[in-house]
Scaffold this motif. Structure first.
Motif, PDB file in Angstrom:
ATOM      1  N   THR A  28       0.790  -1.213   0.000  1.00 42.85           N
ATOM      2  CA  THR A  28       0.000   0.000   0.000  1.00 42.85           C
ATOM      3  C   THR A  28       0.831   1.276   0.000  1.00 42.85           C
ATOM      4  OG1 THR A  28      -0.172  -0.129   2.402  1.00 42.85           O
ATOM      5  CG2 THR A  28      -1.951  -1.101   1.120  1.00 42.85           C
ATOM      6  N   THR A  29       2.041   1.258   0.509  1.00 42.08           N
ATOM      7  CA  THR A  29       2.859   2.467   0.522  1.00 42.08           C
ATOM      8  C   THR A  29       4.066   2.336  -0.389  1.00 42.08           C
ATOM      9  OG1 THR A  29       4.104   1.672   2.426  1.00 42.08           O
ATOM     10  CG2 THR A  29       2.169   3.050   2.878  1.00 42.08           C
ATOM     11  N   ALA A  30       3.922   1.618  -1.488  1.00 38.76           N
ATOM     12  CA  ALA A  30       5.046   1.355  -2.368  1.00 38.76           C
ATOM     13  C   ALA A  30       5.613   2.636  -2.938  1.00 38.76           C
ATOM     14  CB  ALA A  30       4.621   0.425  -3.493  1.00 38.76           C
ATOM     15  N   THR A  31       6.919   2.710  -2.949  1.00 41.78           N
ATOM     16  CA  THR A  31       7.601   3.822  -3.585  1.00 41.78           C
ATOM     17  C   THR A  31       8.446   3.331  -4.740  1.00 41.78           C
ATOM     18  OG1 THR A  31       9.437   3.647  -2.018  1.00 41.78           O
ATOM     19  CG2 THR A  31       7.662   5.192  -1.478  1.00 41.78           C
TER      20      THR A  31
ATOM     21  N   ALA B 180       8.609   0.114  -7.991  1.00 45.73           N
ATOM     22  CA  ALA B 180       7.920  -0.950  -8.713  1.00 45.73           C
ATOM     23  C   ALA B 180       8.974  -1.920  -9.231  1.00 45.73           C
ATOM     24  CB  ALA B 180       7.123  -0.371  -9.879  1.00 45.73           C
TER      25      ALA B 180
ATOM     26  N   VAL C 244       0.172  -7.385  -8.600  1.00 45.97           N
ATOM     27  CA  VAL C 244       0.766  -6.198  -9.205  1.00 45.97           C
ATOM     28  C   VAL C 244      -0.347  -5.365  -9.832  1.00 45.97           C
ATOM     29  CG1 VAL C 244       2.442  -5.331 -10.886  1.00 45.97           C
ATOM     30  CG2 VAL C 244       2.896  -7.481  -9.661  1.00 45.97           C
TER      31      VAL C 244
ATOM     32  N   ASP D 185      -0.299   0.246 -12.158  1.00 43.10           N
ATOM     33  CA  ASP D 185       0.784   1.234 -12.042  1.00 43.10           C
ATOM     34  C   ASP D 185       2.113   0.606 -11.602  1.00 43.10           C
ATOM     35  OD1 ASP D 185       0.472   0.714  -9.340  1.00 43.10           O
ATOM     36  OD2 ASP D 185      -0.050   2.773  -8.792  1.00 43.10           O
TER      37      ASP D 185
ATOM     38  N   THR E 186       2.766  -1.063  -8.783  1.00 50.24           N
ATOM     39  CA  THR E 186       2.930  -1.315  -7.353  1.00 50.24           C
ATOM     40  C   THR E 186       2.496  -2.739  -7.050  1.00 50.24           C
ATOM     41  OG1 THR E 186       0.751  -0.408  -6.838  1.00 50.24           O
ATOM     42  CG2 THR E 186       2.629   1.098  -6.682  1.00 50.24           C
TER      43      THR E 186
ATOM     44  N   SER F 296       1.796  -5.954  -4.028  1.00 52.86           N
ATOM     45  CA  SER F 296       1.530  -6.360  -2.655  1.00 52.86           C
ATOM     46  C   SER F 296       1.757  -7.864  -2.573  1.00 52.86           C
ATOM     47  CB  SER F 296       0.110  -5.997  -2.221  1.00 52.86           C
ATOM     48  OG  SER F 296      -0.830  -6.688  -2.998  1.00 52.86           O
TER      49      SER F 296
ATOM     50  N   GLY G 257       4.872  -2.217   2.180  1.00 54.72           N
ATOM     51  CA  GLY G 257       5.660  -1.269   1.407  1.00 54.72           C
ATOM     52  C   GLY G 257       6.803  -1.940   0.671  1.00 54.72           C
TER      53      GLY G 257
ATOM     54  N   ARG H 212      10.560  -0.609  -1.293  1.00 56.36           N
ATOM     55  CA  ARG H 212      11.436   0.489  -1.688  1.00 56.36           C
ATOM     56  C   ARG H 212      12.697  -0.070  -2.322  1.00 56.36           C
ATOM     57  NH1 ARG H 212      12.287   0.142   3.906  1.00 56.36           N
ATOM     58  NH2 ARG H 212      14.491   0.081   4.490  1.00 56.36           N
TER      59      ARG H 212
ATOM     60  N   TYR I 289      15.845  -4.479  -3.441  1.00 49.00           N
ATOM     61  CA  TYR I 289      14.662  -3.873  -2.834  1.00 49.00           C
ATOM     62  C   TYR I 289      14.553  -4.273  -1.368  1.00 49.00           C
ATOM     63  CZ  TYR I 289      13.502  -3.278  -7.709  1.00 49.00           C
ATOM     64  OH  TYR I 289      13.552  -2.924  -9.021  1.00 49.00           O
TER      65      TYR I 289
END
Length: 184
Positions: free
Chosen positions: A2-5, A7, A50, A53, A55, A57, A98, A100, A106
């Motif tokens: 939910t807070t992915a910065t 991909a 996926v 966009d 991102t 989970s 998340g 990053r 990552y």
């Protein structure tokens, strides 16, 4: 997440199911202060979802009773209330929160629940890429590792050694080798 910065590159939108026949969930722990005991869980499932966009989970579930350390007596003790208490807490779960980038790799953040206790953990993630598969659709590969403290999850049994230290260490290294298939 939910807070992915970040991909993951080349990972198509959709649900990627973890393939347990081409994946592993393994761990190691210090034993007698001088060596490590290794084990694995044979039954687990999960998915990487996926979004359009990019991102992602992740959710996963491990069946605690499927533990295998290549020693039946030890496995039985690990399933007991002294350790995992597999009867009362039959599963461990992970749900990402998340993602990053960290250099070429990552970090996946998420909520890990073991023995009824939920803690935030971070997994160092290496994305190994995507392959078109062998006639059954695309597959993606990942390797992830983390170190947890067993006492943070209510596994507090201590067996001190006369010479100092303990029979079983507190730090548990978890290593995941994951192959996931894109579902059609």
């Amino acid at each position: 997440m939910t807070t992915a910065t970040a991909a993951l590159p080349n990972l198509a939108a959709g649900t990627w199911a973890i393939d347990p026949t081409h994946s592993s969930v393994e761990f190691s722990v210090r034993h007698l202060m001088v060596s490590k005991v290794r084990g694995r869980f044979d039954e687990f499932s999960g998915a990487i979802t996926v979004a359009e966009d990019g991102t992602a989970s992740v959710s996963a579930e491990i069946q605690i009773a499927s533990i295998d350390t290549k020693h039946e007596g030890r496995d039985g003790h690990l399933k007991s209330p002294d350790y995992f208490d597999a009867e009362q807490f039959p599963t461990a779960t992970f749900k990402s929160t998340g993602l990053r980038a960290k250099g070429d790799d990552y970090v996946v953040e998420g909520e890990f629940t073991l023995r009824g206790v939920t803690r935030t953990i971070e997994l160092a993630l290496e994305f190994n890429g995507v392959n078109p598969g062998m006639g059954h659709g695309a597959v993606a590969g990942f390797e992830a590792t983390t170190v947890i403290n067993r006492k943070d999850f209510g596994i507090t049994v201590d067996m001190p050694l006369e010479t100092g230290g303990a029979v079983v260490g507190d730090k548990i290294t978890i290593t995941l080798e994951i192959e996931a298939a894109l579902q059609s």
